[in-house]
Design an enzyme around this catalytic site. Sequence first.
Site, PDB file in Angstrom:
ATOM      1  N   GLU A 104       8.335  17.308  15.237  1.00 44.19           N
ATOM      2  CA  GLU A 104       8.756  17.089  13.850  1.00 44.19           C
ATOM      3  C   GLU A 104       7.979  18.020  12.923  1.00 44.19           C
ATOM      4  O   GLU A 104       6.751  18.061  12.953  1.00 44.19           O
ATOM      5  CB  GLU A 104       8.521  15.636  13.448  1.00 44.19           C
ATOM      6  CG  GLU A 104       9.089  15.313  12.086  1.00 44.19           C
ATOM      7  CD  GLU A 104       8.945  13.837  11.726  1.00 44.19           C
ATOM      8  OE1 GLU A 104       9.866  13.292  11.096  1.00 44.19           O
ATOM      9  OE2 GLU A 104       7.909  13.240  12.072  1.00 44.19           O
ATOM     10  N   LYS A 164       0.855  -1.185   0.000  1.00 46.62           N
ATOM     11  CA  LYS A 164       0.000   0.000   0.000  1.00 46.62           C
ATOM     12  C   LYS A 164       0.892   1.237   0.000  1.00 46.62           C
ATOM     13  O   LYS A 164       1.485   1.598   1.013  1.00 46.62           O
ATOM     14  CB  LYS A 164      -0.911   0.037   1.237  1.00 46.62           C
ATOM     15  CG  LYS A 164      -1.841   1.262   1.242  1.00 46.62           C
ATOM     16  CD  LYS A 164      -1.987   1.839   2.626  1.00 46.62           C
ATOM     17  CE  LYS A 164      -2.637   3.206   2.655  1.00 46.62           C
ATOM     18  NZ  LYS A 164      -2.094   4.215   1.754  1.00 46.62           N
ATOM     19  N   CYS A 193      12.596  11.653   7.122  1.00 46.73           N
ATOM     20  CA  CYS A 193      12.551  11.345   8.557  1.00 46.73           C
ATOM     21  C   CYS A 193      13.908  11.543   9.203  1.00 46.73           C
ATOM     22  O   CYS A 193      14.002  11.743  10.413  1.00 46.73           O
ATOM     23  CB  CYS A 193      12.029   9.935   8.780  1.00 46.73           C
ATOM     24  SG  CYS A 193      12.963   8.648   7.926  1.00 46.73           S
ATOM     25  N   GLU A 196       9.109   2.138  11.338  1.00 45.03           N
ATOM     26  CA  GLU A 196      10.085   3.225  11.297  1.00 45.03           C
ATOM     27  C   GLU A 196       9.308   4.524  11.135  1.00 45.03           C
ATOM     28  O   GLU A 196       8.535   4.676  10.186  1.00 45.03           O
ATOM     29  CB  GLU A 196      11.093   3.024  10.172  1.00 45.03           C
ATOM     30  CG  GLU A 196      11.996   1.809  10.372  1.00 45.03           C
ATOM     31  CD  GLU A 196      12.767   1.818  11.683  1.00 45.03           C
ATOM     32  OE1 GLU A 196      12.999   2.910  12.244  1.00 45.03           O
ATOM     33  OE2 GLU A 196      13.128   0.727  12.160  1.00 45.03           O
TER      34      GLU A 196
END
Length: 483
Positions: free
Chosen positions: A384, A175, A284, A250
Amino acid sequence: MPATVGNFVNGEWQDTETGETFAVENPADTEDVIAHFQQSNAADTNRAIEAAAAAQDEWAETPAPERGEILKQTAQQLEARAEELTETLVREEGKARPEAAGEVQRAVDIFYYFAEKANDLGGDVKAASSTDSQLYTLGEPLGVAGLITPWNYPIAIPAWKLAPALVTGNTVVLKPASQAPNVARKLVECLESAGVPDGAVNFVTGPGSEVGTAICEHDAVDAISFTGSAAVGDIVYETAAEDQKRVQLEMGGKNPTVVTESADVEEAAEIVGSGAFGVTGQACTATSRAIVHDSVYDEFVQALVDYAESLSIGPGLDDYDVGPQVSASELDGTLSYIEVGQEEGATLEAGGGQPDETEYEDGHFVEPTVFSDVSPEMRIAQEEIFGPVVAVIPVSDFDEAVEVANDSRYGLSASVVTDDLRQAHRFVDDVEAGVVKVNEKTTGLELHVPFGGTKDSSSETYREQGDAGLDFFTTTKTVYLNY
């Protein structure tokens, strides 16, 4: 007229039963619609999972070198289509062309690497404690793997999940993120052309609330590998844990680079700038905090501002340094954090807004942004942002720098810029991160070593890439043979 792309299920490209689709737009020019993709639901996803389950035994029984040959041919297909894939990636995700080309090459390299690893798959022979006996292990596939991938590396991350899953004998349901599914679709085309059996690879697009949830809940799915936000990752983990699926997560990062008093300031500014503003900060592992010794702080801030202001902004296909953010919502999030930083009292040194030239009006562009006078507790130093924004934090000594670096819920990537070997080793020992670099930017990974984070950056269960990637997708059978 933009094409309508189907799901790939049991060796066939097919539409959903509802016929509903969604459009994918070029983030540099939202008038440019790339294609329409299937708005799949749980029933569509379940069909793909069932196809993977039906194909699993045959694929697992295929000799590993034969599976490796299919991966090798996939790499060759990717290599032959590299220019097309690069342009596709730029148009749907927004990266500058050199960044996109590097990512496509990364996918090629990953498939070549795991194709070669196929020849070494097996187990270990151990010494038995009795005569006329053997003791050894066998590595076996888990079964069906659900792969849920993000938009920011839309071909590299699917590649580094698909290749080890397939070479170890698992079948997969992929996906991709809805913002950038087209280059992943073309990766699946390359697998199809390379001869992957029907049902071994399945590709389903649509919202995470439907497709992702169905993957996490289905009894036939044995493993889930997810890359994305910590908030979604927590949901994936909780859902998958209900029937004890193997899970690999992750997630986010708030990655620091420490600049010590011995650092070359110009070099440090380039390391931080490229880590913060490369791929428009949408990684990331992007550098989002520069933690800088007082003695070089002012000089470093000026050098970083100069670096930020030297970068050209514009469509990736036109050879600009910094492309757009992937969507209006990502842009809005970045601009919101820039406003928060100013409200908190940080000093806006560079950037902070959108380019106002006419050529940018239909794209999600934002200027590379530098904040100084940031304190560790500010939101721009803790949360973040996922955009080209870096917070520069002053510290008085090395111990304080490490303490500030570790003052985060995340622990993905961290780096130090120093000419002091003792400080370099202390940083490696003391920083709380899964990836640690010395005199390098926080972004950029080798494909043959483990990758993963600590704290809220990872489930800390299994790493990705290299032999660690193979470990996640296999289980061990121990054999006691008395002859």
